[in-house]
Scaffold this motif. Structure first.
Motif, PDB file in Angstrom:
ATOM      1  N   GLN A  25     -66.400  30.718  24.219  1.00  8.17           N
ATOM      2  CA  GLN A  25     -67.225  30.578  22.954  1.00  8.17           C
ATOM      3  C   GLN A  25     -68.148  31.682  22.630  1.00  8.17           C
ATOM      4  OE1 GLN A  25     -68.669  26.581  23.351  1.00  8.17           O
ATOM      5  NE2 GLN A  25     -67.747  25.992  21.660  1.00  8.17           N
ATOM      6  N   THR A  26     -68.767  32.369  23.897  1.00  3.95           N
ATOM      7  CA  THR A  26     -69.662  33.344  23.798  1.00  3.95           C
ATOM      8  C   THR A  26     -68.884  34.521  23.712  1.00  3.95           C
ATOM      9  OG1 THR A  26     -71.193  32.297  25.116  1.00  3.95           O
ATOM     10  CG2 THR A  26     -71.230  34.590  24.918  1.00  3.95           C
ATOM     11  N   LYS A  27     -67.846  34.786  24.529  1.00  7.36           N
ATOM     12  CA  LYS A  27     -66.817  35.779  24.454  1.00  7.36           C
ATOM     13  C   LYS A  27     -66.472  35.906  22.744  1.00  7.36           C
ATOM     14  CE  LYS A  27     -65.378  36.233  28.867  1.00  7.36           C
ATOM     15  NZ  LYS A  27     -64.198  36.423  29.923  1.00  7.36           N
ATOM     16  N   ALA A  28     -66.043  35.034  22.206  1.00 10.84           N
ATOM     17  CA  ALA A  28     -65.367  34.869  20.795  1.00 10.84           C
ATOM     18  C   ALA A  28     -66.600  35.243  19.830  1.00 10.84           C
ATOM     19  CB  ALA A  28     -64.909  33.407  20.334  1.00 10.84           C
ATOM     20  N   PHE A  29     -67.547  34.796  19.788  1.00 11.17           N
ATOM     21  CA  PHE A  29     -68.549  35.083  19.165  1.00 11.17           C
ATOM     22  C   PHE A  29     -69.030  36.768  19.254  1.00 11.17           C
ATOM     23  CE2 PHE A  29     -73.258  36.333  18.882  1.00 11.17           C
ATOM     24  CZ  PHE A  29     -73.738  35.798  17.389  1.00 11.17           C
ATOM     25  N   LEU A  30     -68.953  37.304  20.378  1.00  9.22           N
ATOM     26  CA  LEU A  30     -69.496  38.670  20.431  1.00  9.22           C
ATOM     27  C   LEU A  30     -68.358  39.638  19.799  1.00  9.22           C
ATOM     28  CD1 LEU A  30     -70.813  38.840  24.165  1.00  9.22           C
ATOM     29  CD2 LEU A  30     -71.960  38.745  22.065  1.00  9.22           C
ATOM     30  N   LYS A  31     -67.162  39.033  19.608  1.00  8.33           N
ATOM     31  CA  LYS A  31     -66.086  39.619  19.150  1.00  8.33           C
ATOM     32  C   LYS A  31     -66.271  39.370  17.483  1.00  8.33           C
ATOM     33  CE  LYS A  31     -61.120  40.125  18.989  1.00  8.33           C
ATOM     34  NZ  LYS A  31     -59.774  39.647  19.690  1.00  8.33           N
ATOM     35  N   GLN A  32     -66.677  38.433  17.192  1.00  7.71           N
ATOM     36  CA  GLN A  32     -66.479  38.155  15.530  1.00  7.71           C
ATOM     37  C   GLN A  32     -67.589  38.437  15.144  1.00  7.71           C
ATOM     38  OE1 GLN A  32     -65.648  33.773  15.091  1.00  7.71           O
ATOM     39  NE2 GLN A  32     -63.575  33.872  16.220  1.00  7.71           N
TER      40      GLN A  32
END
Length: 266
Positions: free
Chosen positions: A125-132
């Protein structure tokens, strides 16, 4: 922060602080009129460690502005339904309409900070956030929103001193929570999470600005000045309200004697 002869921090005094703040608040009112005149929208994201000084600078920014135009958003823990939404969804309804200012006391960046460090979200979820996040902010900027992101920096020793002050002051203890107690032990982890966040989300269209808040008064002035300096051409004619003389007799002549004020004992 300057140093005195004995090597101790020379913090800005109250008189000098309020004198300089008054000048900046006049300019903030110019910005508010300009936003109403042009229909522009302003978002200010204010992030930082616990005790950094987010609440104080938000007060300095907003206390002389129309609360119908300028509002602070400080969201509580997400509900079960909000946890099942697209992460950014709960923040979208709080974005400003034409002429409005929104100050985010913490923001969608909770996911990159407290949620990540305290284990409230998964690494995926953190990786997805940093990308989005940069994509989300690109959409905001492309739609015309003026977006400013500030990270308030504070040293660990200063943070510990402020924690102690909150614990000793009954009027400030509401600022302390069990999460704060646990977070004290994760100063280094928060630093690593912050660095990863800055690396992934510091973009040309939505850059981060780091402000030294070890001296909160200086920090507030520095941050507000930066904001003002980056909103150009904000002067618009001010419409003054005139009060013509009253053309009727005093009200007491029509309604009798003026009521006496209520007094309390003691």
């Amino acid at each position: 922060m300057t140093k005195s002869k004995d090597g101790k921090s020379d913090k800005l005094g109250k008189d000098a602080y309020y004198e300089q703040l008054a000048v900046l608040q006049l300019e903030l009112n110019d910005v508010a009129r300009w936003l109403q005149h042009t229909g522009k929208r302003l978002v200010v994201v204010i992030e930082g460690r616990d005790t950094a000084g987010k609440g104080g600078v938000i007060t300095a920014l907003s206390e002389t502005l129309n609360p119908r135009q300028c509002r602070t958003v400080a969201l509580a823990k997400p509900s079960e339904r909000e946890q099942a939404q697209w992460y950014f969804q709960r923040y979208v309804p709080h974005l400003p309409a034409a002429g409005e200012i929104v100050l985010f006391d913490r923001s969608w960046y909770n996911r990159a900070g407290v949620e990540r460090v305290m284990g409230f979200c998964s690494e995926e979820q953190t990786k997805a956030f940093l990308k989005q996040a940069p994509v989300f902010e690109r959409m905001l900027v492309d739609d015309g929103i003026l977006l400013f992101k500030y990270w308030l920096t504070v040293d660990q020793a200063q943070q510990e001193q402020r924690f102690a002050e909150r614990l000793a002051d009954p009027l400030k203890r509401w600022k302390l929570s069990p999460i704060d107690v646990k977070a004290r032990e994760k100063y280094a982890e928060y630093g690593l999470a912050r660095d990863a966040m800055l690396k992934a989300t510091h973009k040309a269209h939505s850059p981060w600005v780091l402000v030294d808040f070890n001296d909160q008064r200086r920090g507030r002035l520095t941050m507000i000045r930066h904001l003002l300096d980056h909103i150009a051409d904000r002067q618009v004619p001010e419409v003054l309200v005139e009060f013509p003389p009253l053309d009727h007799a005093p009200l007491q002549e029509h309604f009798g004697a003026t009521p006496k004020p209520i007094t309390t004992r003691g």
